[in-house]
Motif scaffolding. Sequence first.
Motif, short mmCIF file in Angstrom:
data_model
loop_
_atom_site.label_atom_id
_atom_site.label_comp_id
_atom_site.label_asym_id
_atom_site.label_seq_id
_atom_site.Cartn_x
_atom_site.Cartn_y
_atom_site.Cartn_z
N ALA A 85 -10.51 -22.11 11.49
CA ALA A 85 -10.79 -20.69 11.64
C ALA A 85 -9.32 -20.13 11.05
O ALA A 85 -9.37 -18.92 10.30
N ALA A 86 -8.23 -20.38 11.47
CA ALA A 86 -7.05 -19.96 11.08
C ALA A 86 -6.83 -20.10 9.59
O ALA A 86 -6.35 -19.22 8.82
N CYS A 87 -7.44 -21.04 8.91
CA CYS A 87 -7.26 -21.19 7.41
C CYS A 87 -8.26 -20.15 6.91
O CYS A 87 -7.92 -19.66 5.83
N PHE A 88 -9.43 -19.87 7.27
CA PHE A 88 -10.10 -19.08 6.78
C PHE A 88 -9.61 -17.69 6.91
O PHE A 88 -9.60 -16.98 5.90
N GLU A 89 -9.11 -17.26 7.99
CA GLU A 89 -8.47 -16.15 8.19
C GLU A 89 -7.24 -15.99 7.11
O GLU A 89 -7.28 -14.60 6.42
N ALA A 90 -6.39 -16.93 6.79
CA ALA A 90 -5.46 -16.78 5.66
C ALA A 90 -6.44 -16.58 4.34
O ALA A 90 -5.66 -15.79 3.65
N GLY A 91 -7.20 -17.24 4.08
CA GLY A 91 -7.75 -17.00 2.79
C GLY A 91 -8.52 -15.52 2.74
O GLY A 91 -8.25 -14.96 1.50
N ILE A 92 -8.56 -14.77 3.72
CA ILE A 92 -9.22 -13.41 3.83
C ILE A 92 -7.91 -12.73 3.20
O ILE A 92 -8.14 -11.45 2.75
N LYS A 93 -6.72 -12.95 4.01
CA LYS A 93 -5.59 -12.23 3.70
C LYS A 93 -5.26 -12.16 2.44
O LYS A 93 -4.82 -11.22 1.62
N PHE A 94 -5.14 -13.46 1.81
CA PHE A 94 -4.92 -13.63 0.45
C PHE A 94 -6.11 -12.47 -0.43
O PHE A 94 -5.58 -12.13 -1.63
N GLY A 95 -7.34 -12.90 -0.21
CA GLY A 95 -8.14 -12.21 -1.02
C GLY A 95 -8.03 -10.62 -1.02
O GLY A 95 -8.21 -10.04 -2.22
N THR A 96 -7.74 -10.18 0.10
CA THR A 96 -7.34 -8.70 0.27
C THR A 96 -6.23 -8.27 -0.61
O THR A 96 -6.18 -7.44 -1.27
N LEU A 97 -5.08 -9.30 -0.30
CA LEU A 97 -3.79 -8.82 -1.02
C LEU A 97 -4.07 -8.80 -2.52
O LEU A 97 -3.71 -7.76 -3.39
N TYR A 98 -4.60 -9.90 -2.91
CA TYR A 98 -4.78 -9.73 -4.48
C TYR A 98 -5.47 -8.75 -5.12
O TYR A 98 -4.99 -8.13 -6.02
N HIS A 99 -6.52 -8.73 -4.58
CA HIS A 99 -7.68 -7.75 -5.08
C HIS A 99 -7.49 -6.32 -4.71
O HIS A 99 -7.91 -5.35 -5.28
N GLN A 100 -6.77 -6.02 -3.69
CA GLN A 100 -6.15 -4.69 -3.43
C GLN A 100 -5.23 -4.01 -4.46
O GLN A 100 -5.14 -2.97 -4.47
N PHE A 101 -4.27 -5.07 -4.67
CA PHE A 101 -2.77 -4.48 -4.96
C PHE A 101 -3.15 -4.96 -6.91
O PHE A 101 -2.10 -4.32 -7.46
N ALA A 102 -3.95 -5.98 -7.30
CA ALA A 102 -3.82 -6.18 -8.57
C ALA A 102 -4.29 -4.90 -9.49
O ALA A 102 -5.10 -3.94 -9.22
N GLY A 103 -3.28 -4.62 -10.61
CA GLY A 103 -3.70 -3.59 -11.29
C GLY A 103 -2.73 -2.25 -10.90
O GLY A 103 -2.51 -1.20 -11.70
N THR A 104 -2.02 -2.24 -9.70
CA THR A 104 -1.11 -1.23 -9.35
C THR A 104 -0.06 -1.11 -10.30
O THR A 104 0.58 -2.00 -10.74
N PRO A 105 0.21 0.16 -10.84
CA PRO A 105 1.67 0.25 -11.58
C PRO A 105 2.78 -0.16 -10.94
O PRO A 105 3.14 0.36 -9.81
N VAL A 106 3.38 -0.81 -11.65
CA VAL A 106 4.69 -1.47 -11.13
C VAL A 106 5.95 -1.39 -12.29
O VAL A 106 5.63 -1.54 -13.11
N SER A 107 6.98 -1.14 -11.61
CA SER A 107 8.35 -0.98 -12.41
C SER A 107 9.39 -1.78 -11.70
O SER A 107 9.37 -2.14 -10.77
#
Length: 121
Positions: free
Chosen positions: A12-34
């Motif tokens: 369950a802990a591994c599953f939770e970690a996967g959710i966090k990474f999915g959220t992180l990557y797909h929420q922030f990919a494409g954000t303008p960054v300098s």
Amino acid sequence: MSPDSTPTDAEAACFEAGIKFGTLYHQFAGTPVSLESAPSLATAIGESIENQPHCTTVTVDVREDELAAALEAGPADYTELTGRFLEVEIVVDYEGCEVVTRMAMEDGYPLMRLEEVHGRE
């Protein structure tokens, strides 16, 4: 569910970690960054993901050398955030089972992996 099919706390802990990474990557990919906004964006990403249940720490490092190279090659003073600019560590604690996960570039791909599991049943 039969006892043999009930997920362990470590699973369950591994599953939770996967959710966090999915959220992180797909929420922030494409954000303008300098280069100027990278540190505050890294902080915002980390603090955002730490809000999720069972998440104990998130460390986000922007690969500034890679970002600088992309900016130099591009037409603008910013670019889109992608996994190639990030190194991330997420630690999740679920019912005393702690998992350490990381995302880093491997062979040109931002690979997310399970590094450690502590407190297995």
